[in-house]
Structures are given as C-alpha cells and as structure tokens.
Design a protein around this motif. Sequence first.
Motif, PDB file in Angstrom:
ATOM      1  N   PRO A  43      24.192  -5.679   2.441  1.00 14.75           N
ATOM      2  CA  PRO A  43      24.699  -6.311   3.669  1.00 14.75           C
ATOM      3  C   PRO A  43      24.754  -7.835   3.507  1.00 14.75           C
ATOM      4  CG  PRO A  43      22.926  -4.777   4.171  1.00 14.75           C
ATOM      5  CD  PRO A  43      22.968  -4.930   2.671  1.00 14.75           C
ATOM      6  N   LYS A  44      25.633  -8.444   4.258  1.00 12.28           N
ATOM      7  CA  LYS A  44      25.690  -9.909   4.267  1.00 12.28           C
ATOM      8  C   LYS A  44      24.356 -10.438   4.779  1.00 12.28           C
ATOM      9  CE  LYS A  44      30.617 -10.148   5.079  1.00 12.28           C
ATOM     10  NZ  LYS A  44      31.683 -10.464   6.009  1.00 12.28           N
ATOM     11  N   PRO A  45      23.965 -11.638   4.339  1.00 10.39           N
ATOM     12  CA  PRO A  45      22.703 -12.207   4.849  1.00 10.39           C
ATOM     13  C   PRO A  45      22.709 -12.225   6.379  1.00 10.39           C
ATOM     14  CG  PRO A  45      23.566 -13.551   3.069  1.00 10.39           C
ATOM     15  CD  PRO A  45      24.633 -12.524   3.401  1.00 10.39           C
ATOM     16  N   MET A  54      26.881   0.160   4.616  1.00 11.33           N
ATOM     17  CA  MET A  54      26.266   1.394   5.138  1.00 11.33           C
ATOM     18  C   MET A  54      25.782   1.293   6.583  1.00 11.33           C
ATOM     19  SD  MET A  54      24.168   2.987   1.863  1.00 11.33           S
ATOM     20  CE  MET A  54      22.945   3.626   2.954  1.00 11.33           C
ATOM     21  N   THR A  55      26.199   0.287   7.322  1.00 10.18           N
ATOM     22  CA  THR A  55      25.742   0.201   8.709  1.00 10.18           C
ATOM     23  C   THR A  55      26.377   1.270   9.587  1.00 10.18           C
ATOM     24  OG1 THR A  55      27.371  -1.536   9.125  1.00 10.18           O
ATOM     25  CG2 THR A  55      25.105  -2.244   8.673  1.00 10.18           C
ATOM     26  N   VAL A  56      27.533   1.779   9.197  1.00 10.06           N
ATOM     27  CA  VAL A  56      28.180   2.882   9.912  1.00 10.06           C
ATOM     28  C   VAL A  56      28.631   3.905   8.883  1.00 10.06           C
ATOM     29  CG1 VAL A  56      30.066   3.575  11.446  1.00 10.06           C
ATOM     30  CG2 VAL A  56      28.969   1.355  11.762  1.00 10.06           C
ATOM     31  N   CYS A  57      28.119   5.133   9.025  1.00 10.86           N
ATOM     32  CA  CYS A  57      28.452   6.214   8.097  1.00 10.86           C
ATOM     33  C   CYS A  57      28.768   7.480   8.890  1.00 10.86           C
ATOM     34  CB  CYS A  57      27.277   6.497   7.169  1.00 10.86           C
ATOM     35  SG  CYS A  57      26.817   5.135   6.095  1.00 10.86           S
ATOM     36  N   TYR A  58      29.434   8.411   8.231  1.00 11.18           N
ATOM     37  CA  TYR A  58      29.766   9.707   8.816  1.00 11.18           C
ATOM     38  C   TYR A  58      29.418  10.796   7.815  1.00 11.18           C
ATOM     39  CZ  TYR A  58      32.488   7.099  12.239  1.00 11.18           C
ATOM     40  OH  TYR A  58      32.871   6.235  13.237  1.00 11.18           O
ATOM     41  N   GLU A  62      24.486   5.414  12.521  1.00 11.27           N
ATOM     42  CA  GLU A  62      24.457   3.956  12.521  1.00 11.27           C
ATOM     43  C   GLU A  62      23.107   3.472  12.023  1.00 11.27           C
ATOM     44  OE1 GLU A  62      26.765   1.939  15.789  1.00 11.27           O
ATOM     45  OE2 GLU A  62      26.362   3.887  16.727  1.00 11.27           O
ATOM     46  N   LEU A  63      23.146   2.556  11.052  1.00 15.14           N
ATOM     47  CA  LEU A  63      21.921   2.014  10.481  1.00 15.14           C
ATOM     48  C   LEU A  63      21.825   0.529  10.795  1.00 15.14           C
ATOM     49  CD1 LEU A  63      22.038   3.598   6.900  1.00 15.14           C
ATOM     50  CD2 LEU A  63      20.992   4.512   8.969  1.00 15.14           C
ATOM     51  N   PRO A  64      20.686   0.093  11.326  1.00 18.97           N
ATOM     52  CA  PRO A  64      20.504  -1.343  11.562  1.00 18.97           C
ATOM     53  C   PRO A  64      20.320  -2.066  10.230  1.00 18.97           C
ATOM     54  CG  PRO A  64      18.495  -0.149  12.113  1.00 18.97           C
ATOM     55  CD  PRO A  64      19.529   0.883  11.765  1.00 18.97           C
ATOM     56  N   LYS A  65      20.706  -3.326  10.193  1.00 15.52           N
ATOM     57  CA  LYS A  65      20.602  -4.091   8.948  1.00 15.52           C
ATOM     58  C   LYS A  65      19.171  -4.186   8.452  1.00 15.52           C
ATOM     59  CE  LYS A  65      24.811  -6.711   9.296  1.00 15.52           C
ATOM     60  NZ  LYS A  65      25.470  -8.000   9.232  1.00 15.52           N
ATOM     61  N   TYR A  66      18.186  -4.130   9.365  1.00 13.16           N
ATOM     62  CA  TYR A  66      16.802  -4.279   8.920  1.00 13.16           C
ATOM     63  C   TYR A  66      16.308  -3.120   8.066  1.00 13.16           C
ATOM     64  CZ  TYR A  66      15.425  -1.573  13.121  1.00 13.16           C
ATOM     65  OH  TYR A  66      15.283  -0.624  14.092  1.00 13.16           O
ATOM     66  N   VAL A  67      16.997  -1.978   8.060  1.00  9.99           N
ATOM     67  CA  VAL A  67      16.600  -0.909   7.144  1.00  9.99           C
ATOM     68  C   VAL A  67      17.322  -1.035   5.805  1.00  9.99           C
ATOM     69  CG1 VAL A  67      16.005   0.702   8.996  1.00  9.99           C
ATOM     70  CG2 VAL A  67      18.248   0.867   7.898  1.00  9.99           C
ATOM     71  N   LEU A  68      18.324  -1.909   5.741  1.00  9.30           N
ATOM     72  CA  LEU A  68      19.135  -2.058   4.537  1.00  9.30           C
ATOM     73  C   LEU A  68      18.810  -3.295   3.711  1.00  9.30           C
ATOM     74  CD1 LEU A  68      22.456  -1.045   6.289  1.00  9.30           C
ATOM     75  CD2 LEU A  68      21.157   0.356   4.663  1.00  9.30           C
ATOM     76  N   PRO A  88      15.718  -9.933   6.349  1.00  7.49           N
ATOM     77  CA  PRO A  88      16.355 -11.060   7.035  1.00  7.49           C
ATOM     78  C   PRO A  88      16.134 -12.357   6.248  1.00  7.49           C
ATOM     79  CG  PRO A  88      14.296 -10.527   8.111  1.00  7.49           C
ATOM     80  CD  PRO A  88      14.518  -9.470   7.063  1.00  7.49           C
ATOM     81  N   THR A  89      16.999 -13.314   6.466  1.00 10.61           N
ATOM     82  CA  THR A  89      16.865 -14.607   5.775  1.00 10.61           C
ATOM     83  C   THR A  89      15.684 -15.408   6.297  1.00 10.61           C
ATOM     84  OG1 THR A  89      18.421 -15.608   7.320  1.00 10.61           O
ATOM     85  CG2 THR A  89      19.319 -14.786   5.239  1.00 10.61           C
ATOM     86  N   ASN A  90      15.238 -15.095   7.516  1.00 11.12           N
ATOM     87  CA  ASN A  90      14.126 -15.835   8.107  1.00 11.12           C
ATOM     88  C   ASN A  90      12.802 -15.064   8.086  1.00 11.12           C
ATOM     89  OD1 ASN A  90      15.040 -14.001  10.056  1.00 11.12           O
ATOM     90  ND2 ASN A  90      14.586 -15.365  11.770  1.00 11.12           N
ATOM     91  N   MET A  91      12.639 -14.208   7.075  1.00  9.42           N
ATOM     92  CA  MET A  91      11.391 -13.462   6.979  1.00  9.42           C
ATOM     93  C   MET A  91      10.274 -14.405   6.547  1.00  9.42           C
ATOM     94  SD  MET A  91      10.669  -9.801   5.215  1.00  9.42           S
ATOM     95  CE  MET A  91      10.327 -10.250   3.548  1.00  9.42           C
ATOM     96  N   ILE A  92       9.115 -14.256   7.168  1.00  5.47           N
ATOM     97  CA  ILE A  92       7.950 -15.088   6.849  1.00  5.47           C
ATOM     98  C   ILE A  92       7.359 -14.590   5.547  1.00  5.47           C
ATOM     99  CG2 ILE A  92       5.655 -15.808   7.581  1.00  5.47           C
ATOM    100  CD1 ILE A  92       6.635 -15.267  10.508  1.00  5.47           C
TER     101      ILE A  92
END
Length: 134
Positions: free
Chosen positions: A41-43, A106-110, A118-124, A127-131
């Motif tokens: 996924p894109k950042p 892969m955010t939207v699959c059939y 539908e998959l949220p980006k956080y499972v893929l 994030p760029t701002n992760m601590i």
Amino acid sequence: MTLWFMCVTIGNLHAKRNIMGSCGSSHVKPNRTGKKIIRKPKPWKHPQPITRSQLMQLREEFWDTAPHYGGKKEIWDALRAAAEADLELAQAIVDSAGIIAQNTDMTVCYDESGTKYELPKYVLSEPTNMIRFG
C-alpha cells in the motif's frame, strides 16, 4: 512410451515434472491472466501515532472479527496469510485461493462468488507515524 507431466505454478515460477522425476522450470510473465499484481500500500498515516504493540492489537481485533461480517472463513484465512507474507508469496496465495484484488494493495478483494472483502491498511502495512523505540 508416454510421459505424464504434472505442472505447478507458484508466483512467477512454473515447474513441470514428469513421471521419471526430472523437473524443469520457466518463469511465467507476470499478469499473464489479467490479474492485478499485488503491491505494498502507499504510505499512510494513522490518525494518531501508535506503537507496534497497538498496531498488532488492531490487527488481531480485525482478523478476529472480520469473518463475522460475511464471507468465507477460508478466504479470510487466505487474506490474512497474504497480508502477513512477502509480496511474491502474497501473490501466490491470492491467486491459488481464487481471490480477485480490485486494488493492487489488497484493500478491496472479491472471492470467485463475488463476495467483497475489505482490508484496512493497518493489516497490510505499518503507518508512517508509528512510534519506534530505540
């Protein structure tokens, strides 16, 4: 004498094995069947910075609850395995499970029956701002 062949395709590698046990392989051109090639996924940025443990908790909660909203358990299991794999293995998993990725990330699959997943980006991806500690 007739030789019988067994062909297997995994990712971009196509292997052919005859009954005598020898094996040959060749690379298959990507996207030959018109399927989308899986990409990262894109950042993206989470609404607030989160730690790795918070991200892992979000992922676990998603995977635990996702099948309850519809779809087949085996497709959810394949999507999880693909989301947690490197790109080449993810592609092989998606292809072998008959999953159609609407988006390359892969955010939207059939599945083959047309059920939407539908998959949220956080499972893929992270994030760029992760601590990050240390």
